[in-house]
Scaffold this motif. Structure first.
Motif, PDB file in Angstrom:
ATOM      1  N   VAL A   1       0.833  -1.204   0.000  1.00  0.00           N
ATOM      2  CA  VAL A   1       0.000   0.000   0.000  1.00  0.00           C
ATOM      3  C   VAL A   1       0.868   1.255   0.000  1.00  0.00           C
ATOM      4  N   TRP A   2       2.018   1.205   0.641  1.00  0.00           N
ATOM      5  CA  TRP A   2       2.963   2.330   0.622  1.00  0.00           C
ATOM      6  C   TRP A   2       3.405   2.625  -0.814  1.00  0.00           C
ATOM      7  N   THR A   3       3.754   1.576  -1.551  1.00  0.00           N
ATOM      8  CA  THR A   3       4.153   1.735  -2.948  1.00  0.00           C
ATOM      9  C   THR A   3       3.002   2.302  -3.783  1.00  0.00           C
ATOM     10  N   ASP A   4       1.808   1.790  -3.565  1.00  0.00           N
ATOM     11  CA  ASP A   4       0.644   2.274  -4.313  1.00  0.00           C
ATOM     12  C   ASP A   4       0.424   3.770  -4.107  1.00  0.00           C
ATOM     13  N   LYS A   5       0.531   4.219  -2.860  1.00  0.00           N
ATOM     14  CA  LYS A   5       0.283   5.630  -2.568  1.00  0.00           C
ATOM     15  C   LYS A   5       1.351   6.532  -3.188  1.00  0.00           C
ATOM     16  N   ILE A   6       2.569   6.038  -3.270  1.00  0.00           N
ATOM     17  CA  ILE A   6       3.634   6.831  -3.896  1.00  0.00           C
ATOM     18  C   ILE A   6       3.370   6.995  -5.384  1.00  0.00           C
ATOM     19  N   PHE A   7       3.002   5.904  -6.050  1.00  0.00           N
ATOM     20  CA  PHE A   7       2.707   6.007  -7.480  1.00  0.00           C
ATOM     21  C   PHE A   7       1.451   6.848  -7.729  1.00  0.00           C
ATOM     22  N   GLU A   8       0.471   6.759  -6.862  1.00  0.00           N
ATOM     23  CA  GLU A   8      -0.714   7.611  -6.994  1.00  0.00           C
ATOM     24  C   GLU A   8      -0.324   9.084  -6.903  1.00  0.00           C
ATOM     25  N   TYR A   9       0.575   9.395  -6.003  1.00  0.00           N
ATOM     26  CA  TYR A   9       1.042  10.774  -5.849  1.00  0.00           C
ATOM     27  C   TYR A   9       1.765  11.237  -7.110  1.00  0.00           C
ATOM     28  N   PHE A  10       2.638  10.389  -7.644  1.00  0.00           N
ATOM     29  CA  PHE A  10       3.389  10.753  -8.843  1.00  0.00           C
ATOM     30  C   PHE A  10       2.468  11.063 -10.032  1.00  0.00           C
ATOM     31  N   ASN A  11       1.294  10.475 -10.046  1.00  0.00           N
ATOM     32  CA  ASN A  11       0.384  10.618 -11.188  1.00  0.00           C
ATOM     33  C   ASN A  11      -0.883  11.399 -10.846  1.00  0.00           C
ATOM     34  N   ASN A  12      -0.837  12.157  -9.764  1.00  0.00           N
ATOM     35  CA  ASN A  12      -2.011  12.889  -9.300  1.00  0.00           C
ATOM     36  C   ASN A  12      -2.000  14.315  -9.859  1.00  0.00           C
ATOM     37  N   PRO A  13      -2.990  14.675 -10.689  1.00  0.00           N
ATOM     38  CA  PRO A  13      -3.017  16.033 -11.258  1.00  0.00           C
ATOM     39  C   PRO A  13      -3.221  17.127 -10.226  1.00  0.00           C
ATOM     40  N   GLU A  14      -3.609  16.771  -8.983  1.00  0.00           N
ATOM     41  CA  GLU A  14      -3.707  17.784  -7.931  1.00  0.00           C
ATOM     42  C   GLU A  14      -2.332  18.331  -7.570  1.00  0.00           C
ATOM     43  N   TYR A  15      -1.304  17.533  -7.798  1.00  0.00           N
ATOM     44  CA  TYR A  15       0.048  17.922  -7.394  1.00  0.00           C
ATOM     45  C   TYR A  15       0.989  18.133  -8.571  1.00  0.00           C
ATOM     46  N   PHE A  16       0.690  17.522  -9.710  1.00  0.00           N
ATOM     47  CA  PHE A  16       1.576  17.603 -10.864  1.00  0.00           C
ATOM     48  C   PHE A  16       0.795  18.064 -12.090  1.00  0.00           C
ATOM     49  N   ASP A  17       1.390  18.931 -12.876  1.00  0.00           N
ATOM     50  CA  ASP A  17       0.795  19.342 -14.137  1.00  0.00           C
ATOM     51  C   ASP A  17       1.082  18.249 -15.150  1.00  0.00           C
ATOM     52  N   MET A  18       0.047  17.522 -15.547  1.00  0.00           N
ATOM     53  CA  MET A  18       0.222  16.361 -16.412  1.00  0.00           C
ATOM     54  C   MET A  18       0.197  16.725 -17.895  1.00  0.00           C
ATOM     55  N   LYS A  19      -0.008  18.010 -18.219  1.00  0.00           N
ATOM     56  CA  LYS A  19      -0.156  18.403 -19.622  1.00  0.00           C
ATOM     57  C   LYS A  19       1.095  18.108 -20.440  1.00  0.00           C
ATOM     58  N   THR A  20       2.249  18.278 -19.835  1.00  0.00           N
ATOM     59  CA  THR A  20       3.500  18.059 -20.571  1.00  0.00           C
ATOM     60  C   THR A  20       4.088  16.675 -20.297  1.00  0.00           C
ATOM     61  N   SER A  21       3.335  15.853 -19.580  1.00  0.00           N
ATOM     62  CA  SER A  21       3.832  14.519 -19.239  1.00  0.00           C
ATOM     63  C   SER A  21       3.817  13.610 -20.462  1.00  0.00           C
ATOM     64  N   LYS A  22       4.779  12.714 -20.530  1.00  0.00           N
ATOM     65  CA  LYS A  22       4.854  11.735 -21.612  1.00  0.00           C
ATOM     66  C   LYS A  22       4.050  10.482 -21.298  1.00  0.00           C
ATOM     67  N   GLY A  23       3.355  10.496 -20.183  1.00  0.00           N
ATOM     68  CA  GLY A  23       2.574   9.339 -19.766  1.00  0.00           C
ATOM     69  C   GLY A  23       2.701   9.141 -18.277  1.00  0.00           C
ATOM     70  N   ASN A  24       1.947   8.209 -17.744  1.00  0.00           N
ATOM     71  CA  ASN A  24       2.000   7.927 -16.314  1.00  0.00           C
ATOM     72  C   ASN A  24       3.382   7.440 -15.896  1.00  0.00           C
ATOM     73  N   ILE A  25       3.754   7.792 -14.680  1.00  0.00           N
ATOM     74  CA  ILE A  25       4.986   7.277 -14.092  1.00  0.00           C
ATOM     75  C   ILE A  25       4.681   5.894 -13.521  1.00  0.00           C
ATOM     76  N   THR A  26       5.440   4.894 -13.932  1.00  0.00           N
ATOM     77  CA  THR A  26       5.212   3.510 -13.525  1.00  0.00           C
ATOM     78  C   THR A  26       6.511   2.893 -13.033  1.00  0.00           C
ATOM     79  N   TRP A  27       6.444   1.605 -12.733  1.00  0.00           N
ATOM     80  CA  TRP A  27       7.629   0.884 -12.268  1.00  0.00           C
ATOM     81  C   TRP A  27       8.750   0.936 -13.292  1.00  0.00           C
TER      82      TRP A  27
END
Length: 387
Positions: A296-322
């Motif tokens: 669950v710790w890992t899940d929450k970190i990846f959710e944070y990395f891909n959360n538009p509340e905290y990151f501007d995803m417009k210039t992203s090349k895609g979701n951050i994954t493993w």
């Protein structure tokens, strides 16, 4: 006459204090700021892509932009004109309460605390001799830090004190039926409330935390330091680990109030109380890894990395994954999070690309001693086989 003049002076001072307080409160900015950050090595001199909205920002001439990350949404919850904002239903949500009680400031300092938990303190004759060297290494490598060994009895009172304003968190902690679940939950709680370093009692410090991140990365640009626990590059990885990339939670460094910590505290609290209300909490056979541990710790970190509340995803090349972290051999920075390679917190495991204890990036040694968390509960299988 003297008494009358004295009274006038006192009243004037009181009114002046009120005016100054309101003036200071009125200058606080609650405007949202969003950061964009793709994973980048922090030691290779590359400049990460960054974008800040809602603020005037100048990029410094160093490898990492010095953002002041006040994410939009709940992180900007503040008092305004002496009033506390409330939700649509007339009360704060749990996440809003936590954000209000433990505000996050990425530009603040990492507190000089080291937190560990055990059944007894080192002053007790019952403290295991096999743990003494590792425990002492944290003080030796961090002179001037406050180093606390928190016992089960102390933890109960400490959580009750720190989370008085969120009694549901206290209720959830007390309701957890197993020591391993409480131990996992405690590390998130203490770091959310006070920050610093949490490390399991069966670890030893190889290097000071001051050396974990290169000096070229300003400490005012990150608020969470984590490491990789597992990177099993093999087809049967699900037989041995919960996630393809698994972030370690036996050692974590943070500033108080980090959004990842707030989210995992809220998630565990809600799930615990849901199970308690349904009458299934003590009957649950759920793996601690999924409930409170590295999964669950890992899940929450990846959710944070891909959360538009905290990151501007417009210039992203895609979701951050493993895939962004597998095989990494140097530190990486994602927004305000530093990710360390597997060698940093797992040196000497002789698998998954980890280096030895004398590797320059070996920072913490985990001896897997803790009787409260047997090997069968750290991993899905009985042991991790090499391919």
């Amino acid at each position: 006459m003297t008494s009358y003049r004295r009274a006038l002076i006192i009243v004037a001072c009181f009114l002046a204090c009120i005016y100054l307080f309101r003036s200071m409160s009125g200058t606080r900015s609650s405007k949202a700021k969003i950061i964009t950050q793709s994973p980048s090595n922090v030691a290779d001199g590359s400049r990460p892509t960054s974008k800040v909205h809602g603020a005037t920002t100048r990029k410094p001439n160093n490898p990492t932009s010095a953002w002041k990350t006040t994410p939009k949404g709940r992180d900007s919850l503040q008092k305004h004109n002496g009033q506390q904002p409330i939700g649509a239903e007339g009360r704060l949500t749990l996440r809003e309460q936590l954000a209000y009680s433990f505000p996050y400031d990425v530009q603040g300092k990492f507190p000089g605390y080291i937190w560990q938990t055990w059944k007894t303190t080192p002053a007790s004759a019952e403290f295991q001799e096999s743990l003494r060297a590792g425990e002492a290494s944290w003080t030796e490598k961090h002179p001037g830090f406050v180093h606390e060994i928190i016992t089960d009895q102390v933890a109960v009172h400490l959580i009750r004190y720190l989370f008085t304003s969120t009694p549901e968190v206290v209720e959830a902690y007390n309701a957890l039926p197993r020591a391993i679940l409480k131990a996992d939950f405690f590390r998130y709680l203490i770091l959310l409330a006070r920050g610093g370093i949490y490390s399991d009692i069966d670890t030893g410090a190889i290097k000071s935390a001051a050396e974990w991140v290169p000096e070229s990365v300003p400490r005012s640009t990150y608020g969470l330091v984590i490491g990789i626990e597992a990177d099993p590059d093999r087809p049967d990885w699900k037989d041995w680990f919960a996630r393809r990339i698994q972030f370690c939670q036996w050692t974590i460094q943070s500033k108080p109030g980090h959004p990842v910590l707030r989210e995992i505290v809220a998630t565990i609290t809600e799930e615990t109380l849901r199970k308690k209300k349904a009458g299934v909490l003590r009957k649950s056979k759920e793996n601690p890894m999924e409930f409170t541990g590295p999964a669950v710790w890992t899940d929450k970190i990846f959710e944070y990395f891909n959360n538009p509340e905290y990151f501007d995803m417009k210039t992203s090349k895609g979701n951050i994954t493993w895939e962004n972290f597998t095989g990494m051999t140097v530190q990486k920075k994602v927004g305000d999070v530093i990710v360390l390679p597997i060698t940093s917190f797992s040196p000497g495991v002789q698998q998954m690309g980890a280096g030895e204890d004398d590797d320059p990036l070996a920072f913490v040694k985990h001896n897997f001693e803790g009787s409260w968390k047997p090997e069968s509960e750290r991993h899905i299988g009985e042991e991790v086989k090499q391919s």
